[in-house]
Design a protein around this motif. Structure first.
Motif, PDB file in Angstrom:
ATOM      1  N   ALA A 115       0.861  -1.193   0.000  1.00 48.46           N
ATOM      2  CA  ALA A 115       0.000   0.000   0.000  1.00 48.46           C
ATOM      3  C   ALA A 115       0.887   1.229   0.000  1.00 48.46           C
ATOM      4  O   ALA A 115       1.981   1.224   0.587  1.00 48.46           O
ATOM      5  N   GLY A 116       0.426   2.273  -0.673  1.00 51.92           N
ATOM      6  CA  GLY A 116       1.161   3.531  -0.701  1.00 51.92           C
ATOM      7  C   GLY A 116       0.359   4.641  -0.039  1.00 51.92           C
ATOM      8  O   GLY A 116      -0.774   4.426   0.421  1.00 51.92           O
ATOM      9  N   GLU A 124       6.146   3.417  -6.131  1.00 55.57           N
ATOM     10  CA  GLU A 124       7.075   2.430  -6.674  1.00 55.57           C
ATOM     11  C   GLU A 124       7.426   1.398  -5.610  1.00 55.57           C
ATOM     12  O   GLU A 124       7.659   1.755  -4.437  1.00 55.57           O
ATOM     13  N   LEU A 125       7.452   0.144  -6.036  1.00 56.23           N
ATOM     14  CA  LEU A 125       7.901  -0.937  -5.160  1.00 56.23           C
ATOM     15  C   LEU A 125       9.422  -1.006  -5.265  1.00 56.23           C
ATOM     16  O   LEU A 125       9.973  -1.159  -6.358  1.00 56.23           O
ATOM     17  N   LEU A 138       9.845  -0.959  -9.361  1.00 60.58           N
ATOM     18  CA  LEU A 138       8.791  -1.007 -10.374  1.00 60.58           C
ATOM     19  C   LEU A 138       7.571  -0.233  -9.910  1.00 60.58           C
ATOM     20  O   LEU A 138       7.318  -0.116  -8.706  1.00 60.58           O
ATOM     21  N   ALA A 139       6.829   0.308 -10.879  1.00 64.64           N
ATOM     22  CA  ALA A 139       5.661   1.132 -10.579  1.00 64.64           C
ATOM     23  C   ALA A 139       4.506   0.257 -10.086  1.00 64.64           C
ATOM     24  O   ALA A 139       4.277  -0.838 -10.603  1.00 64.64           O
ATOM     25  N   VAL A 140       3.797   0.753  -9.060  1.00 64.46           N
ATOM     26  CA  VAL A 140       2.595   0.088  -8.548  1.00 64.46           C
ATOM     27  C   VAL A 140       1.509   1.135  -8.387  1.00 64.46           C
ATOM     28  O   VAL A 140       1.780   2.342  -8.419  1.00 64.46           O
ATOM     29  N   TYR A 164      15.417  -9.742   1.927  1.00 62.99           N
ATOM     30  CA  TYR A 164      15.317  -8.477   1.197  1.00 62.99           C
ATOM     31  C   TYR A 164      14.393  -7.510   1.936  1.00 62.99           C
ATOM     32  O   TYR A 164      13.412  -7.924   2.566  1.00 62.99           O
ATOM     33  N   ASP A 165      14.738  -6.241   1.813  1.00 64.00           N
ATOM     34  CA  ASP A 165      13.922  -5.176   2.375  1.00 64.00           C
ATOM     35  C   ASP A 165      13.039  -4.637   1.256  1.00 64.00           C
ATOM     36  O   ASP A 165      13.554  -4.121   0.249  1.00 64.00           O
ATOM     37  N   VAL A 166      11.730  -4.765   1.392  1.00 67.19           N
ATOM     38  CA  VAL A 166      10.793  -4.365   0.343  1.00 67.19           C
ATOM     39  C   VAL A 166       9.868  -3.288   0.895  1.00 67.19           C
ATOM     40  O   VAL A 166       9.214  -3.488   1.922  1.00 67.19           O
ATOM     41  N   THR A 167       9.824  -2.157   0.203  1.00 72.71           N
ATOM     42  CA  THR A 167       8.972  -1.045   0.635  1.00 72.71           C
ATOM     43  C   THR A 167       8.249  -0.443  -0.566  1.00 72.71           C
ATOM     44  O   THR A 167       8.623  -0.692  -1.725  1.00 72.71           O
TER      45      THR A 167
END
Length: 223
Positions: A115-116, A124-125, A138-140, A164-167
């Motif tokens: 969620a943004g 972006e993810l 990548l764009a979300v 991995y750190d994913v934001t």
């Protein structure tokens, strides 16, 4: 050994310990009475002991007896509470948990909820490896949604297994206005208590604290 048999075995052990303690106390009390009787029979008739001294000795022994019984009761209650905790944890096995945590990637797609910031212009993810190096962007949409992250870099190559750190980075123009961590999904295969903390282990080996768990649900049929 299942939880029921473990509970039964531990309960039996606690009962046995309580019976043993009661036997010891009974034996000690009989010994004390015999010693007190001998003391009374052999006291100096010209200087007899005060009756209050006997009462004090009896009261002291009775106090010790009650304290020992209380300690045994507390130990039994503690054992039962511990078993209740393990029994409750067993109900989590096989459930799907959701938590904010670094993503452990083992080559298979990982389910994430992303969620943004709703007030941002674009989202972006962003994926970074354990060294902090960016490996994917990548764009979300920015909407709250569940996705299957494939674990690939910008060229589509599958990333190496690791953490991995994913934001989700949200932008207003060129400025980052928010960075929201993703929520990781995984089937729980183990639940344990470690140093007073409840730790959940997911099927990919990822460990999360129960305190960070945001949701719990039955796995979907297609999983």
């Amino acid at each position: 050994m299942d939880v029921a048999s473990t509970t039964s075995a531990t309960g039996a052990a606690a009962a046995q310990a309580s019976r043993s303690a009661s036997t010891v106390l009974s034996s000690d009390f009989e010994t004390f009475i015999k010693m007190l009787t001998v003391q009374m029979e052999n006291q100096d008739p010209l200087n007899p002991m005060e009756s209050t001294e006997f009462a004090t000795q009896l009261a002291t022994f009775s106090g010790v007896e009650q304290q020992v019984k209380s300690n045994d009761l507390l130990a039994a209650l503690s054992a039962q509470m511990s078993l209740m905790g393990v029994s409750q944890l067993s109900g989590w096995i096989g459930m799907e948990g959701r938590a904010v945590a670094p993503v452990v990637f083992e080559g298979a797609p990982v389910r994430l909820t992303i969620a943004g910031d709703s007030l941002a212009d674009r989202h972006e993810l962003v994926v970074r490896d354990s060294l902090g190096t960016e490996v994917q962007r990548l764009a979300v949409s920015g909407d709250r949604e569940e996705i299957a992250w494939l674990g690939t870099d910008a060229s589509g190559t599958v990333l190496a297994p690791g953490t991995y750190d994913v934001t989700v980075e949200s932008f207003s123009g060129a400025e980052v206005v928010a960075s929201t961590p993703v929520e990781v999904h995984g089937r729980i295969i183990e639940a344990r208590i470690d140093a007073g903390q409840t730790i959940l282990v997911m099927e990919n080996g990822q460990e999360v604290g129960a305190a960070s768990l945001l949701g719990l649900r039955l796995p979907r049929p297609d999983q």
